[in-house]
Design a protein around this motif. Sequence first.
Motif, PDB file in Angstrom:
ATOM      1  N   HIS A  64     163.569 -21.156 -26.988  1.00  0.00           N
ATOM      2  CA  HIS A  64     163.257 -21.067 -28.417  1.00  0.00           C
ATOM      3  C   HIS A  64     161.799 -21.462 -28.676  1.00  0.00           C
ATOM      4  O   HIS A  64     161.086 -20.804 -29.434  1.00  0.00           O
ATOM      5  N   ALA A  65     161.379 -22.572 -28.056  1.00  0.00           N
ATOM      6  CA  ALA A  65     160.022 -23.080 -28.289  1.00  0.00           C
ATOM      7  C   ALA A  65     158.974 -22.061 -27.845  1.00  0.00           C
ATOM      8  O   ALA A  65     157.939 -21.893 -28.498  1.00  0.00           O
ATOM      9  N   GLN A  66     159.239 -21.367 -26.750  1.00  0.00           N
ATOM     10  CA  GLN A  66     158.286 -20.354 -26.273  1.00  0.00           C
ATOM     11  C   GLN A  66     158.180 -19.191 -27.256  1.00  0.00           C
ATOM     12  O   GLN A  66     157.083 -18.673 -27.500  1.00  0.00           O
ATOM     13  N   VAL A  67     159.314 -18.781 -27.829  1.00  0.00           N
ATOM     14  CA  VAL A  67     159.286 -17.704 -28.828  1.00  0.00           C
ATOM     15  C   VAL A  67     158.461 -18.141 -30.034  1.00  0.00           C
ATOM     16  O   VAL A  67     157.592 -17.397 -30.529  1.00  0.00           O
ATOM     17  N   VAL A  68     158.717 -19.359 -30.512  1.00  0.00           N
ATOM     18  CA  VAL A  68     158.002 -19.859 -31.694  1.00  0.00           C
ATOM     19  C   VAL A  68     156.510 -19.984 -31.395  1.00  0.00           C
ATOM     20  O   VAL A  68     155.672 -19.663 -32.251  1.00  0.00           O
ATOM     21  N   ASP A  69     156.147 -20.438 -30.206  1.00  0.00           N
ATOM     22  CA  ASP A  69     154.723 -20.553 -29.853  1.00  0.00           C
ATOM     23  C   ASP A  69     154.044 -19.180 -29.865  1.00  0.00           C
ATOM     24  O   ASP A  69     152.884 -19.058 -30.299  1.00  0.00           O
ATOM     25  N   ALA A  70     154.735 -18.148 -29.407  1.00  0.00           N
ATOM     26  CA  ALA A  70     154.156 -16.800 -29.439  1.00  0.00           C
ATOM     27  C   ALA A  70     153.972 -16.332 -30.888  1.00  0.00           C
ATOM     28  O   ALA A  70     152.968 -15.684 -31.215  1.00  0.00           O
ATOM     29  N   ILE A  71     154.931 -16.651 -31.738  1.00  0.00           N
ATOM     30  CA  ILE A  71     154.797 -16.311 -33.163  1.00  0.00           C
ATOM     31  C   ILE A  71     153.622 -17.076 -33.760  1.00  0.00           C
ATOM     32  O   ILE A  71     152.826 -16.510 -34.527  1.00  0.00           O
ATOM     33  N   ARG A  72     153.489 -18.339 -33.390  1.00  0.00           N
ATOM     34  CA  ARG A  72     152.380 -19.164 -33.894  1.00  0.00           C
ATOM     35  C   ARG A  72     151.032 -18.568 -33.508  1.00  0.00           C
ATOM     36  O   ARG A  72     150.083 -18.601 -34.283  1.00  0.00           O
ATOM     37  N   ARG A  73     150.974 -18.016 -32.298  1.00  0.00           N
ATOM     38  CA  ARG A  73     149.717 -17.427 -31.805  1.00  0.00           C
ATOM     39  C   ARG A  73     149.485 -16.016 -32.340  1.00  0.00           C
ATOM     40  O   ARG A  73     148.489 -15.384 -32.001  1.00  0.00           O
ATOM     41  N   HIS A  74     150.427 -15.514 -33.130  1.00  0.00           N
ATOM     42  CA  HIS A  74     150.370 -14.140 -33.629  1.00  0.00           C
ATOM     43  C   HIS A  74     150.278 -13.161 -32.464  1.00  0.00           C
ATOM     44  O   HIS A  74     149.421 -12.259 -32.439  1.00  0.00           O
ATOM     45  N   ASP A  75     151.190 -13.358 -31.512  1.00  0.00           N
ATOM     46  CA  ASP A  75     151.260 -12.538 -30.310  1.00  0.00           C
ATOM     47  C   ASP A  75     152.560 -11.728 -30.348  1.00  0.00           C
ATOM     48  O   ASP A  75     153.586 -12.162 -29.807  1.00  0.00           O
ATOM     49  N   PRO A  76     152.551 -10.537 -30.980  1.00  0.00           N
ATOM     50  CA  PRO A  76     153.798  -9.790 -31.131  1.00  0.00           C
ATOM     51  C   PRO A  76     154.423  -9.351 -29.814  1.00  0.00           C
ATOM     52  O   PRO A  76     155.639  -9.396 -29.643  1.00  0.00           O
ATOM     53  N   ALA A  77     153.602  -8.925 -28.860  1.00  0.00           N
ATOM     54  CA  ALA A  77     154.153  -8.486 -27.575  1.00  0.00           C
ATOM     55  C   ALA A  77     154.821  -9.651 -26.855  1.00  0.00           C
ATOM     56  O   ALA A  77     155.918  -9.512 -26.288  1.00  0.00           O
ATOM     57  N   GLY A  78     154.166 -10.807 -26.882  1.00  0.00           N
ATOM     58  CA  GLY A  78     154.747 -11.983 -26.240  1.00  0.00           C
ATOM     59  C   GLY A  78     156.024 -12.436 -26.921  1.00  0.00           C
ATOM     60  O   GLY A  78     157.007 -12.772 -26.251  1.00  0.00           O
ATOM     61  N   ALA A  79     156.021 -12.437 -28.248  1.00  0.00           N
ATOM     62  CA  ALA A  79     157.208 -12.860 -28.991  1.00  0.00           C
ATOM     63  C   ALA A  79     158.382 -11.931 -28.719  1.00  0.00           C
ATOM     64  O   ALA A  79     159.527 -12.378 -28.540  1.00  0.00           O
ATOM     65  N   GLU A  80     158.104 -10.636 -28.675  1.00  0.00           N
ATOM     66  CA  GLU A  80     159.165  -9.658 -28.403  1.00  0.00           C
ATOM     67  C   GLU A  80     159.746  -9.861 -27.005  1.00  0.00           C
ATOM     68  O   GLU A  80     160.975  -9.898 -26.828  1.00  0.00           O
ATOM     69  N   THR A  81     158.890 -10.005 -26.017  1.00  0.00           N
ATOM     70  CA  THR A  81     159.346 -10.174 -24.634  1.00  0.00           C
ATOM     71  C   THR A  81     160.142 -11.462 -24.469  1.00  0.00           C
ATOM     72  O   THR A  81     161.212 -11.487 -23.845  1.00  0.00           O
ATOM     73  N   LEU A  82     159.635 -12.546 -25.043  1.00  0.00           N
ATOM     74  CA  LEU A  82     160.308 -13.845 -24.897  1.00  0.00           C
ATOM     75  C   LEU A  82     161.654 -13.868 -25.602  1.00  0.00           C
ATOM     76  O   LEU A  82     162.618 -14.460 -25.098  1.00  0.00           O
ATOM     77  N   MET A  83     161.749 -13.217 -26.755  1.00  0.00           N
ATOM     78  CA  MET A  83     163.036 -13.162 -27.445  1.00  0.00           C
ATOM     79  C   MET A  83     164.031 -12.342 -26.631  1.00  0.00           C
ATOM     80  O   MET A  83     165.211 -12.706 -26.521  1.00  0.00           O
ATOM     81  N   ARG A  84     163.573 -11.234 -26.068  1.00  0.00           N
ATOM     82  CA  ARG A  84     164.473 -10.407 -25.255  1.00  0.00           C
ATOM     83  C   ARG A  84     164.954 -11.192 -24.037  1.00  0.00           C
ATOM     84  O   ARG A  84     166.135 -11.141 -23.677  1.00  0.00           O
ATOM     85  N   GLU A  85     164.060 -11.940 -23.396  1.00  0.00           N
ATOM     86  CA  GLU A  85     164.442 -12.751 -22.243  1.00  0.00           C
ATOM     87  C   GLU A  85     165.424 -13.845 -22.650  1.00  0.00           C
ATOM     88  O   GLU A  85     166.374 -14.154 -21.913  1.00  0.00           O
ATOM     89  N   HIS A  86     165.214 -14.442 -23.815  1.00  0.00           N
ATOM     90  CA  HIS A  86     166.123 -15.475 -24.318  1.00  0.00           C
ATOM     91  C   HIS A  86     167.522 -14.905 -24.510  1.00  0.00           C
ATOM     92  O   HIS A  86     168.516 -15.523 -24.094  1.00  0.00           O
ATOM     93  N   LEU A  87     167.623 -13.736 -25.112  1.00  0.00           N
ATOM     94  CA  LEU A  87     168.932 -13.125 -25.339  1.00  0.00           C
ATOM     95  C   LEU A  87     169.581 -12.714 -24.019  1.00  0.00           C
ATOM     96  O   LEU A  87     170.810 -12.789 -23.868  1.00  0.00           O
ATOM     97  N   PHE A  88     168.775 -12.294 -23.050  1.00  0.00           N
ATOM     98  CA  PHE A  88     169.300 -11.948 -21.732  1.00  0.00           C
ATOM     99  C   PHE A  88     169.883 -13.186 -21.052  1.00  0.00           C
ATOM    100  O   PHE A  88     170.970 -13.137 -20.453  1.00  0.00           O
ATOM    101  N   GLN A  89     169.166 -14.314 -21.161  1.00  0.00           N
ATOM    102  CA  GLN A  89     169.658 -15.561 -20.584  1.00  0.00           C
ATOM    103  C   GLN A  89     170.938 -16.011 -21.279  1.00  0.00           C
ATOM    104  O   GLN A  89     171.876 -16.486 -20.624  1.00  0.00           O
ATOM    105  N   LEU A  90     170.993 -15.854 -22.584  1.00  0.00           N
ATOM    106  CA  LEU A  90     172.202 -16.214 -23.329  1.00  0.00           C
ATOM    107  C   LEU A  90     173.382 -15.384 -22.861  1.00  0.00           C
ATOM    108  O   LEU A  90     174.487 -15.906 -22.659  1.00  0.00           O
ATOM    109  N   ARG A  91     173.150 -14.103 -22.680  1.00  0.00           N
ATOM    110  CA  ARG A  91     174.218 -13.210 -22.203  1.00  0.00           C
ATOM    111  C   ARG A  91     174.756 -13.691 -20.855  1.00  0.00           C
ATOM    112  O   ARG A  91     175.965 -13.718 -20.616  1.00  0.00           O
ATOM    113  N   GLY A  92     173.834 -14.091 -19.961  1.00  0.00           N
ATOM    114  CA  GLY A  92     174.258 -14.575 -18.659  1.00  0.00           C
ATOM    115  C   GLY A  92     175.064 -15.853 -18.738  1.00  0.00           C
ATOM    116  O   GLY A  92     176.071 -16.021 -18.037  1.00  0.00           O
TER     117      GLY A  92
END
Length: 218
Positions: free
Chosen positions: A184-212
């Motif tokens: 979660h913190a990594q996603v928020v940090d990417a949003i803080r940096r205004h990094d859309p590509a990073g935020a998108e990738t990190l959120m997708r990875e977070h949901l993938f980890q949750l699925r696992g």
Amino acid sequence: MIKDDLVRLRALLDQTVERGEDRLPPEPKLSDELGISRGRLRTLLKRLESEGEIWRHVGKGTFVGPRKLIDSNPVAVSFSVDDILQARTALEPQLAALAAIHSTPEDVAEMDACLAEMKLAPSMLHWKRLDERLHRAIAQATRNNLLLTLYDTLRTQMKFTLDSRIDQVFGAEPGPKADTDSEHAQVVDAIRRHDPAGAETLMREHLFQLRGKLFGLR
């Protein structure tokens, strides 16, 4: 202080859910229970409603959770766990990317507040409510009301699918889950940096980890 009143009101939300209920007491009784004025209570309820933690129906009352925008009877509307997981994977990374573009310092401050409270969450139930609040804060930061409505619809359906699985896997274990908090913190940090590509990738990875974690899918 309004912060202390919010803490007490949110604790009451948790107690309501723990009893297996979703409707809060009428405003006069609620204000008495919390020891605050009706005016202060309405201010708090309005804030929680804007954050998607409650919804109000004229003539019926105030309910815990996001507004039920479609018939959420799990028999009448049947969505599989896979449906929900695919919908989350399709929608939420895009929400994170847009949040990175459109978020304000106030939006990020709300996300940071959620993260801080999650570290101190005394129970899994409390942690889950904060998790819902964080994900909705990200959706709200897109500044797109249609996308926020879609997220709220998805969140409502999740209560009949993923939430039961979360309870099966984690039970009443105390929160938080350190690895999930880190994601979660990594996603928020990417949003803080205004990094859309990073935020998108990190959120997708977070949901993938949750699925696992929930279903052992890799």
